[in-house]
Scaffold this active site. Sequence first.
Site, PDB file in Angstrom:
ATOM      1  N   SER A  57      85.931 123.042  14.948  1.00 52.28           N
ATOM      2  CA  SER A  57      86.388 122.375  13.889  1.00 52.28           C
ATOM      3  C   SER A  57      86.624 123.370  12.582  1.00 52.28           C
ATOM      4  CB  SER A  57      85.561 121.247  13.198  1.00 52.28           C
ATOM      5  OG  SER A  57      85.919 120.784  11.928  1.00 52.28           O
TER       6      SER A  57
ATOM      7  N   TYR B 238      77.533 118.172  11.043  1.00 52.45           N
ATOM      8  CA  TYR B 238      78.574 118.316  11.670  1.00 52.45           C
ATOM      9  C   TYR B 238      79.108 119.927  11.545  1.00 52.45           C
ATOM     10  CZ  TYR B 238      83.453 117.775  13.036  1.00 52.45           C
ATOM     11  OH  TYR B 238      84.811 117.809  13.873  1.00 52.45           O
TER      12      TYR B 238
END
Length: 255
Positions: free
Chosen positions: A134, A147
């Site tokens: 990401s 995350y």
Amino acid sequence: MSQPAKRVLITAGASGIGRAMAAGFAETGAEVWVTDVNAAALAQVPDSWQARVVDAADETAVAALFAEIGAGGGLDVLCANAGVAGPTAPVEDVALADWRSCVSVNLEGAFLAAKYAAPLMKAAGQGSIVLTSSTAGIYGYPNRAPYAAAKWAVIGLMKTLAMELGPFGIRANAICPGAVEGPRMEGVLQREAALKGMSRAAVYDGYAAGTSMRTWVTAEDVANMAVFLGSPAARRVSGQIIAVDGHTENPDPKV
């Protein structure tokens, strides 16, 4: 890889980015395998795909899956795509259980997939491993500590795989999606809007404003990169962090 990929596995392939990846590889003529924890979503994938209910962080289930794939002819491309958004909260409000759950799926899921794919690819003398990271794994991200930490670690895993497996003809790369249209980001938008006391629309616009192209991306945009990385056209591309994000300028969305 002198020939197009023949057998491809996509984890979390029943919806979103994973399903788009599976569809992209299927269009090339590849035999597509997809896993997911959502049995109902898996039931909706094309009959031509091999679909299995597998928890990406369950080593016993993952080992059994790869044994089946190996017995059936091996594996050309692995897209380790399984992930969860995790909590949206200041670090002091993140429960350890939520941290562990997020890291387990995003990082341990990628590790287990690579662990069991490597012997199959070594036996073939070729392969491509594509890990879904990401842009949060490049820049970090406020209020998304579990995350971001997991996605940074995925990049470290990818770099190590590229060095470790390169001598066996196996490539490893990481795709870093930005803000991707779809249900997962919708949940993030709602939680972030509540945390910041803003409207969902303002948060949405802020993500686009933080990119040079002033745009979100689609699952198909990400899938196109995965198909490229699994193809002969990328035979010398390894160890790379490739963002598909419209060029993130600011990791904290402008509002």
